[in-house]
Motif scaffolding. Structure first.
Motif, PDB file in Angstrom:
ATOM      1  N   ALA B  14       0.841  -1.188   0.000  1.00 22.31           N
ATOM      2  CA  ALA B  14       0.000   0.000   0.000  1.00 22.31           C
ATOM      3  C   ALA B  14       0.880   1.243   0.000  1.00 22.31           C
ATOM      4  O   ALA B  14       2.069   1.163   0.286  1.00 22.31           O
ATOM      5  CB  ALA B  14      -0.868  -0.026   1.242  1.00 22.31           C
ATOM      6  N   ILE B  15       0.282   2.364  -0.319  1.00 21.82           N
ATOM      7  CA  ILE B  15       1.048   3.617  -0.411  1.00 21.82           C
ATOM      8  C   ILE B  15       1.787   3.914   0.898  1.00 21.82           C
ATOM      9  O   ILE B  15       2.984   4.210   0.883  1.00 21.82           O
ATOM     10  CB  ILE B  15       0.114   4.781  -0.779  1.00 21.82           C
ATOM     11  CG1 ILE B  15      -0.389   4.558  -2.198  1.00 21.82           C
ATOM     12  CG2 ILE B  15       0.844   6.106  -0.703  1.00 21.82           C
ATOM     13  CD1 ILE B  15      -1.425   5.552  -2.622  1.00 21.82           C
ATOM     14  N   GLU B 236      -7.869  -4.147  -9.806  1.00 23.27           N
ATOM     15  CA  GLU B 236      -8.527  -4.027  -8.503  1.00 23.27           C
ATOM     16  C   GLU B 236      -7.834  -4.944  -7.509  1.00 23.27           C
ATOM     17  O   GLU B 236      -7.355  -6.010  -7.871  1.00 23.27           O
ATOM     18  CB  GLU B 236     -10.003  -4.400  -8.620  1.00 23.27           C
ATOM     19  CG  GLU B 236     -10.759  -3.392  -9.458  1.00 23.27           C
ATOM     20  CD  GLU B 236     -12.227  -3.717  -9.551  1.00 23.27           C
ATOM     21  OE1 GLU B 236     -12.686  -4.554  -8.751  1.00 23.27           O
ATOM     22  OE2 GLU B 236     -12.895  -3.138 -10.427  1.00 23.27           O
ATOM     23  N   SER B 238      -6.544  -5.172  -2.986  1.00 24.50           N
ATOM     24  CA  SER B 238      -6.763  -4.707  -1.614  1.00 24.50           C
ATOM     25  C   SER B 238      -5.976  -3.438  -1.311  1.00 24.50           C
ATOM     26  O   SER B 238      -6.199  -2.824  -0.290  1.00 24.50           O
ATOM     27  CB  SER B 238      -6.377  -5.804  -0.622  1.00 24.50           C
ATOM     28  OG  SER B 238      -5.021  -6.123  -0.829  1.00 24.50           O
ATOM     29  N   ASP B 239      -5.040  -3.060  -2.194  1.00 25.08           N
ATOM     30  CA  ASP B 239      -4.304  -1.829  -1.905  1.00 25.08           C
ATOM     31  C   ASP B 239      -5.139  -0.617  -2.308  1.00 25.08           C
ATOM     32  O   ASP B 239      -6.238  -0.761  -2.833  1.00 25.08           O
ATOM     33  CB  ASP B 239      -2.940  -1.818  -2.620  1.00 25.08           C
ATOM     34  CG  ASP B 239      -3.096  -1.745  -4.130  1.00 25.08           C
ATOM     35  OD1 ASP B 239      -4.224  -2.025  -4.585  1.00 25.08           O
ATOM     36  OD2 ASP B 239      -2.125  -1.433  -4.831  1.00 25.08           O
ATOM     37  N   GLU B 240      -4.605   0.576  -2.041  1.00 24.10           N
ATOM     38  CA  GLU B 240      -5.388   1.799  -2.266  1.00 24.10           C
ATOM     39  C   GLU B 240      -5.824   1.917  -3.720  1.00 24.10           C
ATOM     40  O   GLU B 240      -6.981   2.202  -4.013  1.00 24.10           O
ATOM     41  CB  GLU B 240      -4.565   3.051  -1.915  1.00 24.10           C
ATOM     42  CG  GLU B 240      -4.446   3.320  -0.441  1.00 24.10           C
ATOM     43  CD  GLU B 240      -3.272   2.597   0.164  1.00 24.10           C
ATOM     44  OE1 GLU B 240      -2.727   1.690  -0.513  1.00 24.10           O
ATOM     45  OE2 GLU B 240      -2.884   2.927   1.295  1.00 24.10           O
ATOM     46  N   PHE B 241      -4.882   1.691  -4.617  1.00 21.57           N
ATOM     47  CA  PHE B 241      -5.234   1.864  -6.033  1.00 21.57           C
ATOM     48  C   PHE B 241      -6.270   0.827  -6.436  1.00 21.57           C
ATOM     49  O   PHE B 241      -7.194   1.119  -7.198  1.00 21.57           O
ATOM     50  CB  PHE B 241      -3.979   1.747  -6.894  1.00 21.57           C
ATOM     51  CG  PHE B 241      -2.936   2.778  -6.520  1.00 21.57           C
ATOM     52  CD1 PHE B 241      -3.242   4.122  -6.554  1.00 21.57           C
ATOM     53  CD2 PHE B 241      -1.683   2.405  -6.097  1.00 21.57           C
ATOM     54  CE1 PHE B 241      -2.310   5.068  -6.190  1.00 21.57           C
ATOM     55  CE2 PHE B 241      -0.751   3.344  -5.725  1.00 21.57           C
ATOM     56  CZ  PHE B 241      -1.059   4.676  -5.769  1.00 21.57           C
ATOM     57  N   ARG B 243      -8.446  -0.430  -4.519  1.00 22.38           N
ATOM     58  CA  ARG B 243      -9.749  -0.025  -3.972  1.00 22.38           C
ATOM     59  C   ARG B 243     -10.323   1.129  -4.774  1.00 22.38           C
ATOM     60  O   ARG B 243     -11.517   1.169  -5.054  1.00 22.38           O
ATOM     61  CB  ARG B 243      -9.595   0.378  -2.495  1.00 22.38           C
ATOM     62  CG  ARG B 243      -9.256  -0.810  -1.592  1.00 22.38           C
ATOM     63  CD  ARG B 243      -9.607  -0.514  -0.130  1.00 22.38           C
ATOM     64  NE  ARG B 243      -8.809   0.555   0.424  1.00 22.38           N
ATOM     65  CZ  ARG B 243      -7.590   0.401   0.941  1.00 22.38           C
ATOM     66  NH1 ARG B 243      -7.042  -0.801   0.982  1.00 22.38           N
ATOM     67  NH2 ARG B 243      -6.935   1.411   1.427  1.00 22.38           N
ATOM     68  N   ILE B 244      -9.436   2.103  -5.135  1.00 23.67           N
ATOM     69  CA  ILE B 244      -9.928   3.243  -5.937  1.00 23.67           C
ATOM     70  C   ILE B 244     -10.450   2.730  -7.285  1.00 23.67           C
ATOM     71  O   ILE B 244     -11.504   3.160  -7.770  1.00 23.67           O
ATOM     72  CB  ILE B 244      -8.802   4.282  -6.141  1.00 23.67           C
ATOM     73  CG1 ILE B 244      -8.466   4.927  -4.808  1.00 23.67           C
ATOM     74  CG2 ILE B 244      -9.230   5.343  -7.137  1.00 23.67           C
ATOM     75  CD1 ILE B 244      -7.289   5.872  -4.867  1.00 23.67           C
ATOM     76  N   THR B 247     -13.735   1.315  -6.726  1.00 23.52           N
ATOM     77  CA  THR B 247     -14.713   2.397  -6.500  1.00 23.52           C
ATOM     78  C   THR B 247     -15.082   3.061  -7.831  1.00 23.52           C
ATOM     79  O   THR B 247     -16.262   3.323  -8.091  1.00 23.52           O
ATOM     80  CB  THR B 247     -14.104   3.451  -5.556  1.00 23.52           C
ATOM     81  OG1 THR B 247     -13.638   2.778  -4.399  1.00 23.52           O
ATOM     82  CG2 THR B 247     -15.124   4.484  -5.171  1.00 23.52           C
TER      83      THR B 247
END
Lengths: 264, 891
Positions: B14-15, B236, B238-241, B243-244, B247
């Motif tokens: 993740a970031i 897609e 589980s990391d931020e990107f 998830r984004i 979304t």
């Protein structure tokens, strides 16, 4: 009679005057006691010593009172010749002691000694004329103490073993090494004159044995007057006009002692 | 795919992990470099300390050199001046020199000792010289001073050597420290450069791993904003990107779904608009501020003046435009009044429904408020409908008139036929009795044939009369409690001769304890008689069964025979009047074919039914079902029940109070559904119905009541602010009261429906026996009875006091019944007085109709007259008009 007239420094003069006054007072007070405790010879010696000391003080006094004149710049002849000086000393002595320094009744020794003393003053003053009349020099260091030492040195050469006059002081107050007290003087100053219960101004005399000869020694304490403190007072260590650090003395402290040695 | 350009290891993190990792690595490098620097610094410090120590030693040596110099100076000075001050300073200098030498001893003991000893000797020599000077021994002094100078030179040499050596050492140490420090500096710079390069590389790597997906996400968002599908999104996960990405994908799907929904909504709106445009009525929708929001083409056709209305025009503007265009018929109103009235009815929160004159015809204007306070208005052109209604009414009137003419003809014919037939039968019987009495029996057989034929003919005529009565709507039903077992026995005895005629046997099977039935005894008897005689007719030497059973709320009568049976086609024609199974049947078996038709009519009248099961050659079973008790009309023991259906609580309260005070039981309902439900459950005597109600209006309630087989008999009075009296009556209401309701009118209307008049009856008949019979009957029923022998006398008595009911004979001297009734109706006081005509006269159709309009009912005197009269009184007193129930339009 050849007279060497000397002029004294003004400051030294004042100090001397005070010291002399005190000494005379002490002598007057203690005289009956001395007389009663000594034989007649001793009494004569005491009188001789006192007179020498008083005359030295008168000389110092005149030097002291003439300090302003001596240290004046821009004026060549200060009109303080040896003759004038001696006249002033004699006058001062008489004023101070109620009688002239030289009298008819004096013993030959006394007369000889007084004259030697006066001659010494004249010589010293003569020697000092170029210094005194230097119009460019302000303070000239011709102060009562220097005057007294020079007079005493001249005196010693004139009278030899007959008498010796020395202005000394507790060892820590001595400025010139030649004024350092000897063993006897150190013992009397430290043991008696500096003792808190020593009667003020009272001289000490005794006959001591030295090199197989008995000699009469007396020592007269002198106390700091106000004028003395100009150079010897506080703050301690601060340099005075002569370039010497002040001793930090206080009014009435024992400042010096006139030590006189006479042959017996 | 761009996945290849990203460092795959970092991509899994993740970031924060990436940035944190980067920070940790950079911090680690910083810590490491700091540690190295610290070590270097410490080493340097040591070297500097060492160099400093060397310099310190040098300093000490230099101090010693200086102090010795000082001491030598002051001693020299002392020798010259002999001042104690110089001596003291020389001593001070010597003290300091000794201090320096003490320090010197710590690192150069030999040199220190050497210097100390030399200095000591020098001092002593000098002091000795000074002492000599003090004692004025100048020669000795000078000699000693010369020695002292030599000694001081020696000391100087020693100290100078020491100082030189120490200076060299210090220089060496200093230069070593300087070299080491330079090396450390170089190392630090290299380490710094390495860390910076490492930091830059790592930062670039991490930033790329973050910024590259961010750029793709940014592009995807821009695409989304422009409504395009996002492409090239990071996978897609589980990391931020991840998830984004998920979304954004969901957002895009939501966008698409929303677009689809909007399209659907637009489609729906188009559909609605199309529907609104398609409806043949004018339609307009007003918003809560009464601005026209929507209107269809038909609306503009109806009101051409509305075409020029600007956007946002209000209903008032619409009215003004109508007035200006002259589209409006004001009648006797001023345009201002008309406008005010329209505005008021438009603003009515309960909506409106009104027929208004429009051009040459009529418009039905219906307005309802929408939940948000707007108004929906529908304008229907009902001119054509009203025209057609008029035509239909005329056609129906014609048909009814024709039918009544037929019935009148039949009744008249039957009467005309029955009169001579009675004479024929009567005289034939008299002749038979005479012949038997005289013993002349030769003609008896012939006479009996005449009597038999006559009776048959009479039966036929009676059937025809019954049928005509039924069709003319004159058949009365008298409900009473009947014990079934005696009735069946009576029927059995009556039909026994008929049954026996064809050698048939009758078997009667009545359920034990069958009890009673509330029905019209005569018609039940006649039905059973008809069915049994019918069975007897079509069976020979057969078995006929009558089975009576109770079945739920019904009583079932089965009449079974083992006769010839019928085909389905025959069954279909069976209950039609003048029809038998076969047209040949009447020739073979006799009968008019009216019997079964009458059976069916009577069954219907009694609320029951008749059916048949049959096969040719296997006999037939006719089943008659009648209700065990008639439908409850009202609770005769208690007060009549009135149901008030009104959404206005105040109206419920005021109507209820008036009615309760008048002695009625009152039920209230606040809306259509509960009103209908209460009407079904409680069967009220009268329904008071408001028209304007939310959700379902009164018109719909009225229609449902009138379509309901049970409720249709319940009279409905409309109570409304609307004044559509004609329309209300057309929809089946019996009366229409306008709010605010006049109490007196309300109670009168209800009393008319419930027979609230005084229970005093005036019997008008010239036959005292008939009057006596009526009196006994009515008194027993609780009536007060007055009597009059003719019409004149009756009118006088009515004038004195109006009775609750008049029973009027027609054929009377002086003033006959027709004239009496006409005069009663002519007077306003007695125009509504209930009158029942009781007569033995066979009435013409015209007479019948006239009486129908002016009397409550007409009953025939005779064998069943008593029951008929009571039934008529019970059911019809209080009816507003005399039209019998069966014939009322709308039923």
């Amino acid at each position: 009679m050849k007279m060497s007239l000397l002029a004294g420094s003004h400051r030294e003069d004042r100090a001397l005057r005070a010291v002399c006054a005190a000494a005379l007072l002490a002598v007057a007070l203690l005289l009956p006691q001395v007389l009663s405790a000594s034989d007649s010879e001793d009494a004569s010696l005491i009188e001789t010593g006192n007179r020498l000391a008083a005359l030295l003080r008168a000389g110092r006094n005149v030097v002291s009172t003439n300090q302003a004149r001596i240290n004046q710049t821009g004026v060549g002849d200060k009109e303080l010749s040896a003759v004038a000086f001696v006249i002033e000393v004699m006058h001062a002595y008489e004023t101070q002691n109620g009688q002239p320094a030289l009298t008819e009744e004096m013993s030959p020794l006394d007369e000889k000694l007084v004259k030697a003393q006066l001659d010494s003053m004249v010589e010293v003053l003569d020697d000092a004329q170029p210094l005194i009349n230097n119009p460019d020099l302000g303070f000239k260091g011709f102060i009562p103490a220097v005057f007294a030492r020079l007079v005493n040195e001249k005196f010693a050469t004139k009278v030899g073993h007959l008498a010796r006059i020395k202005v000394t002081a507790p060892r820590n107050l001595v400025r010139n090494r030649s004024a350092l007290p000897d063993a006897w003087e150190t013992e009397i100053i430290n043991g008696r004159l500096l003792s808190p219960d020593w009667p003020r101004g009272q001289p000490w005399y005794e006959t001591v044995e030295a090199n197989g000869r008995a000699r009469f020694r007396m020592i007269i304490p002198e106390y700091y007057s106000r004028s003395c403190l100009t150079c010897h007072g506080e703050p301690k260590g601060e340099v005075d006009a002569t370039g010497f650090p002040r001793e930090g003395g206080k009014l009435g402290d024992l400042g010096s002692a006139i030590s006189i040695t006479l042959s017996k | 795919m761009n996945i290849a350009i990203r460092p795959p290891r970092l991509n899994r993190h993740a970031i924060p992990l990436r940035v944190g990792g980067l920070s940790a690595m950079l911090l680690g490098a910083l810590v490491l470099s700091s540690a190295l620097m610290a070590i270097e610094f410490s080493a340097n410090q040591r070297r500097i300390a060492e160099a400093t120590e060397r310099f310190h030693r040098l300093q000490i040596a230099a101090d010693a050199q200086r102090e010795f110099g000082s001491m030598r100076y002051w001693l020299t000075e002392l020798a010259v001046s002999l001042l104690t001050l110089s001596e003291r300073r020389a001593q001070d200098a010597r003290g300091r020199l000794e201090d320096s030498l003490d320090e010197l001893k710590t690192f150069a003991p030999n040199a220190a000792a050497e210097i100390d000893a030399a200095a000591q000797t020098y001092w002593q020599t000098c002091i000795a010289a000074v002492d000599a000077y003090t004692d004025d021994n100048r020669v000795i002094g000078n000699s000693l001073m010369a020695q002292a100078r030599q000694r001081s030179d020696g000391v100087n040499v020693i100290i100078a050597r020491l100082v030189r050596e120490l200076a060299e050492e210090a220089d060496r140490a200093s230069s070593m420290a300087s070299v080491a420090s330079g090396a450390a500096q170089t190392r630090s710079i290299i380490a710094c450069i390495v860390i910076v390069i490492l930091g830059v590389v790592l930062t670039v790597v991490v930033l790329r791993s973050i910024l590259s997906p961010l750029r793709r996400i940014n592009r995807a968002m821009a695409a989304l904003q422009e409504g395009r599908a996002p492409r090239d999104l990071p996978p897609e996960g589980s990391d931020e990107f991840g998830r984004i990405s998920a979304t954004l994908r969901i957002l895009h799907e939501a966008q698409r779904a929303r677009a689809a929904l909007e399209e659907a909504a637009a489609e729906q709106r188009r559909t609605v608009i199309t529907a609104i445009e398609t409806i043949p009525d004018g339609f307009a929708l007003f918003d809560p501020a009464d601005r026209i929001v929507m209107r269809n083409q038909r609306f503009l056709e109806l009101f051409p003046s509305a075409r020029d209305l600007p956007e946002g025009a209000t209903f008032a503007d619409f009215l003004d435009a109508q007035i200006a265009a002259g589209e409006v018929e004001f009648f006797d109103q001023t345009p201002e009044d008309w406008r005010e009235g329209r505005l008021a009815s438009h603003a009515d929160p309960r909506g409106m429904r009104a027929q208004v004159p429009w051009r040459s015809g009529w418009l039905l204007v219906t307005k309802r408020k929408t939940p948000d306070g707007g108004t929906v208005a529908v304008y229907s052109d009902i001119s054509e409908m009203l025209d057609r209604q008029v035509d239909l009414d005329a056609a129906r009137r014609d048909a009814e008139e024709a039918n009544q003419a037929k019935s009148r003809f039949l009744a008249s014919m039957s009467h005309e036929l029955r009169t001579p037939l009675n004479a024929i039968i009567g005289y034939s019987e008299m002749l038979i009795e005479d012949a038997i009495d005289s013993g002349d029996t030769g003609n008896v057989l012939d006479l009996e044939r005449i009597v038999s034929a006559g009776r048959h003919l009479l039966a036929l005529i009676n059937d025809v009369l019954d049928l005509s009565k039924i069709e003319a709507g004159k058949m009365e039903v008298y409900i009473e409690r009947v014990e079934l077992a005696p009735l069946i026995e009576d029927v059995r005895l009556t039909v026994a001769p008929l049954v026996g005629k064809n050698d048939n046997t009758l078997h009667v099977d009545v359920e034990p304890g069958i009890g009673t039935i509330e029905t019209d005894r005569t018609k039940l008897r006649q039905n059973l008689f008809n069915l049994l005689s019918n069975a007897s007719k079509f069976a020979k030497s057969g078995r006929i069964e009558l089975i009576v059973r109770r079945e739920a709320h019904m009583v079932r009568f089965d009449v079974r025979d083992d006769g010839i049976g019928m085909t389905e086609a025959q069954i279909a024609r069976l209950f039609q009047p003048f029809a038998q199974a076969e047209s040949s049947t009447s020739r073979t078996y006799g009968g008019t074919g009216l019997g079964l038709s009458i059976v069916r009519h009577f069954a219907d009248l009694l609320g029951g039914s008749v059916s048949v099961v049959s096969e040719p050659g296997k006999g037939s079973t006719f089943t008659l079902r009648l209700p065990a008790a008639p439908r409850a009309q009202q609770d005769l023991d208690g007060a009549p029940t009135i149901l008030v259906i009104d959404d206005d609580k105040n109206a419920q309260l005021s109507l209820g109070t008036v009615l309760r005070r008048a002695g009625y039981t009152v039920l209230t309902a606040g809306d259509a559904e509960s009103g209908l439900e209460m009407a079904r459950r409680h069967r009220p005597s009268v329904v008071l119905l408001d028209i304007i109600m939310p959700e379902r209006d009164g018109w719909s309630v009225l229609r449902e009541i009138k379509e309901d087989t049970l409720l249709c008999e319940t009279p409905v009075i409309l109570v409304s602010v609307l004044s559509d009296r004609e329309m209300g009556l057309a929809f089946g209401a019996v009366d229409h009261l306008v709010k605010p309701v006049d109490q007196t009118r309300l109670l009168e209307a209800i009393e008319r429906l419930n027979g609230g008049r005084p229970r005093e009856v005036l019997v008008v008949d010239d036959d005292p026996a008939a009057r006596g019979m009526f009196r006994r009957l009515l008194v027993r029923e609780g009536w007060e009875v007055r009597e009059a022998a003719d019409g004149e006398r009756a009118l006088a008595l009515i004038d004195e006091q109006i009775p609750g009911l008049v029973i009027l004979d027609l054929m009377m001297p002086n003033l006959d019944g027709f004239e009496t009734l006409r005069r009663l109706r002519a007077s306003t006081r007695t125009s509504e007085l209930p009158v029942i005509v009781a007569t033995s006269k066979d009435l013409s159709r015209r007479e019948f109709e006239w009486l129908g309009r002016h009397a409550r009912d007409v009953v025939r005197k005779g064998e069943d007259g008593r029951a008929d009269l009571l039934a008529a009184i019970e059911r019809h007193v209080g009816k507003r008009d005399g039209i019998p129930r069966e014939a009322r339009p709308g039923d």
